[in-house]
Design an enzyme around this catalytic site. Sequence first.
Site, PDB file in Angstrom:
ATOM      1  N   ASN A  90      46.667  59.025 116.985  1.00 39.29           N
ATOM      2  CA  ASN A  90      46.910  60.437 117.290  1.00 39.29           C
ATOM      3  C   ASN A  90      48.068  60.898 116.398  1.00 39.29           C
ATOM      4  OD1 ASN A  90      47.521  62.912 118.389  1.00 39.29           O
ATOM      5  ND2 ASN A  90      48.173  62.114 120.384  1.00 39.29           N
ATOM      6  N   TRP A  91      47.728  61.662 115.372  1.00 40.79           N
ATOM      7  CA  TRP A  91      48.777  62.068 114.418  1.00 40.79           C
ATOM      8  C   TRP A  91      49.644  63.195 114.969  1.00 40.79           C
ATOM      9  CZ3 TRP A  91      45.981  62.381 108.925  1.00 40.79           C
ATOM     10  CH2 TRP A  91      45.457  61.131 108.629  1.00 40.79           C
ATOM     11  N   LYS A  92      49.217  63.792 116.066  1.00 40.49           N
ATOM     12  CA  LYS A  92      49.942  64.932 116.661  1.00 40.49           C
ATOM     13  C   LYS A  92      50.183  66.009 115.593  1.00 40.49           C
ATOM     14  CE  LYS A  92      51.772  61.835 120.104  1.00 40.49           C
ATOM     15  NZ  LYS A  92      52.816  61.495 121.051  1.00 40.49           N
ATOM     16  N   GLY A 115      56.478  58.141 122.776  1.00 42.72           N
ATOM     17  CA  GLY A 115      57.456  58.533 121.767  1.00 42.72           C
ATOM     18  C   GLY A 115      58.882  58.134 122.108  1.00 42.72           C
ATOM     19  N   GLY A 143      50.443  56.798 118.687  1.00 40.85           N
ATOM     20  CA  GLY A 143      51.039  57.994 118.102  1.00 40.85           C
ATOM     21  C   GLY A 143      51.844  57.627 116.870  1.00 40.85           C
ATOM     22  N   GLY A 144      53.140  57.463 117.054  1.00 39.10           N
ATOM     23  CA  GLY A 144      54.068  57.226 115.937  1.00 39.10           C
ATOM     24  C   GLY A 144      53.604  56.158 114.951  1.00 39.10           C
ATOM     25  N   GLU A 175      48.436  56.822 129.619  1.00 38.80           N
ATOM     26  CA  GLU A 175      49.643  57.002 128.822  1.00 38.80           C
ATOM     27  C   GLU A 175      50.783  57.438 129.744  1.00 38.80           C
ATOM     28  OE1 GLU A 175      48.673  57.853 124.480  1.00 38.80           O
ATOM     29  OE2 GLU A 175      48.519  59.779 125.490  1.00 38.80           O
ATOM     30  N   SER A 229      54.157  54.329 122.815  1.00 42.18           N
ATOM     31  CA  SER A 229      55.006  53.447 122.004  1.00 42.18           C
ATOM     32  C   SER A 229      54.341  52.130 121.611  1.00 42.18           C
ATOM     33  CB  SER A 229      56.336  53.170 122.727  1.00 42.18           C
ATOM     34  OG  SER A 229      57.054  54.377 122.923  1.00 42.18           O
ATOM     35  N   HIS A 282      46.004  65.503 126.742  1.00 43.23           N
ATOM     36  CA  HIS A 282      47.193  64.722 126.399  1.00 43.23           C
ATOM     37  C   HIS A 282      48.392  65.275 127.160  1.00 43.23           C
ATOM     38  CE1 HIS A 282      50.533  63.097 124.106  1.00 43.23           C
ATOM     39  NE2 HIS A 282      49.700  62.174 123.678  1.00 43.23           N
ATOM     40  N   GLU A 287      51.275  65.945 126.327  1.00 42.79           N
ATOM     41  CA  GLU A 287      51.990  67.027 125.624  1.00 42.79           C
ATOM     42  C   GLU A 287      51.256  68.357 125.797  1.00 42.79           C
ATOM     43  OE1 GLU A 287      52.218  64.976 121.896  1.00 42.79           O
ATOM     44  OE2 GLU A 287      53.635  63.558 122.788  1.00 42.79           O
TER      45      GLU A 287
HETATM   46  P1  PGA Z   1      53.474  57.205 120.737  1.00 44.15           P
HETATM   47  O1  PGA Z   1      52.413  58.306 121.216  1.00 44.15           O
HETATM   48  O2  PGA Z   1      52.697  56.004 120.285  1.00 44.15           O
HETATM   49  O3  PGA Z   1      54.250  57.855 119.621  1.00 44.15           O
HETATM   50  O4  PGA Z   1      54.341  56.898 121.919  1.00 44.15           O
HETATM   51  C1  PGA Z   1      51.273  57.946 121.925  1.00 44.15           C
HETATM   52  C2  PGA Z   1      50.499  59.172 122.336  1.00 44.15           C
HETATM   53  O5  PGA Z   1      51.121  60.160 122.737  1.00 44.15           O
HETATM   54  O6  PGA Z   1      49.249  59.220 122.236  1.00 44.15           O
END
Ligand code: PGA
Length: 245
Positions: free
Chosen positions: A6-8, A170, A225-226, A164, A204, A94, A96
Amino acid sequence: MLIAGNWKMNKGKIDEAVALARDVRIGAYNLKGKVDIMVAPPFTVLSHVVDTLKGSRVKVGAQNMFYEDAGAYTGEISPDFLLDLGVEYVILGHSERRKFFHETDETVLQKALKAREKGLKYIVCVGETLEQRERGEAKDVVGRQVKAILDGGAYSENLIFAYEPVWAIGTGKVATPELAQEMHGFIRELLGENRDTLILYGGSVKPENAEGLLRMDDIDGALVGGASLNAESFVKIIKIAEECV
Ligand code: PGA
């Protein structure tokens, strides 16, 4: 297993998106092929990333979509537009999106129903906040989010859940494999006869902690994500997943 990136709201400039997709494609080339791979870039570079990954094992997803086909919905993206581009997956609900864009179990359900109708693979994200966990409500919250989808009729073979925990996204605070497994087992129970549904872990995930998580019985992959913003670390996680299949 599925490893999804997930590149956000990152890597949205065309050059950097194409470069990252190309590096993931090259990295995935020598893999054994035991794990499904997906990347979800920002909307504006989706078509570039689809082109870059065409003919490879790496599939493309969107990070969100709307639940109508077309019409007066300024700023929204129809599932038909995604399908037209060659997008196969969509991430829904998600945390977010729930936090910053006020998505609710009800809107996530509408989107899941639409994705189901359209034949997209849809990853529905669920997870509790730190406050909810500290109050002992983690399973209530996740149970409610999962049941909203299942009781709302949005199950299909294309449904994927991602657990999640919001406090792990994050933050570098990954859930322990045991804690994650406990919630995954709980979600599996709720799935009942549809227990073959993939349940990803997210929050994470990095090459350093992926193995412990992916070895757990009910963890069928990761939403990253990251660590998906760097092809090397993303491909490392896929390699680890291949060892855990
Ligand atoms: P993260 O994000 O790996 O940066 O914690 C995961 C996600 O929100 O899908």
